[in-house]
Motif scaffolding. Sequence first.
Motif, PDB file in Angstrom:
ATOM      1  N   THR A  75       1.018  -1.057   0.042  1.00 27.21           N
ATOM      2  CA  THR A  75      -0.171  -0.322   0.160  1.00 27.21           C
ATOM      3  C   THR A  75       0.925   1.459   0.153  1.00 27.21           C
ATOM      4  N   THR A  76       0.366   2.061  -0.217  1.00 25.22           N
ATOM      5  CA  THR A  76       0.957   3.669   0.295  1.00 25.22           C
ATOM      6  C   THR A  76      -0.169   4.377   0.884  1.00 25.22           C
ATOM      7  N   SER A  77       0.451   4.543   1.873  1.00 22.44           N
ATOM      8  CA  SER A  77      -0.823   4.827   3.073  1.00 22.44           C
ATOM      9  C   SER A  77       0.090   6.268   3.866  1.00 22.44           C
ATOM     10  N   HIS A  78      -0.725   7.467   3.663  1.00 25.26           N
ATOM     11  CA  HIS A  78       0.297   8.947   4.062  1.00 25.26           C
ATOM     12  C   HIS A  78      -0.083   8.659   5.592  1.00 25.26           C
ATOM     13  N   ILE A  79       1.289   9.430   6.504  1.00 21.59           N
ATOM     14  CA  ILE A  79       0.646   9.125   7.260  1.00 21.59           C
ATOM     15  C   ILE A  79       1.005  10.158   8.257  1.00 21.59           C
ATOM     16  N   GLY A  84      -4.856  11.643  15.491  1.00 22.22           N
ATOM     17  CA  GLY A  84      -6.729  12.318  15.666  1.00 22.22           C
ATOM     18  C   GLY A  84      -6.018  13.171  14.471  1.00 22.22           C
ATOM     19  N   VAL A  85      -5.914  12.529  13.360  1.00 24.35           N
ATOM     20  CA  VAL A  85      -5.517  13.573  12.009  1.00 24.35           C
ATOM     21  C   VAL A  85      -5.707  12.869  10.836  1.00 24.35           C
ATOM     22  N   GLN A  86      -7.001  12.134   9.609  1.00 20.51           N
ATOM     23  CA  GLN A  86      -6.956  11.610   9.058  1.00 20.51           C
ATOM     24  C   GLN A  86      -5.875  11.874   8.132  1.00 20.51           C
TER      25      GLN A  86
END
Length: 129
Positions: A75-79, A84-86
């Motif tokens: 996956t490429t998934s923003h952290i 608490g921020v999506q």
Amino acid sequence: MIRSMAVVLIVLSLSLVACGFSNPEATPVPPSPIPTVPAGATFVTAEMSEFLHEDLEIKVNTVVEWINKDATLHTTSHIPSESGVQGLWNSGRLAPGGTFTYHFQKPGVYKYVCLIHPVNMNSTITVTE
Ligand SMILES: [Cu+2]
């Protein structure tokens, strides 16, 4: 008796093959459509290969397309940096050959990972004006 057992075994093994007991990760993926890039935007690609994500330095108004070059799911998934921020993007599981795009429109430092292999596959995209 032995002969009938052999026939049963052959029929069983044939039916297992027919049911598709293959590795789902090895299923070929049809080519992805060419991504739509907004007028005026820059387009860059980022490979997922050898269980690594790429660090990128790009300008605002760039579309990044990740391509899974490995033989397994990624996956490429923003952290987000703040709890608490999506996250801004999450590709979901990309099969080998699969792609995902995201349009970067604000400057900043964006950390991202593969949610399946977060230890090795964590990287940063730096977006400047
Ligand atoms: Cu991965």
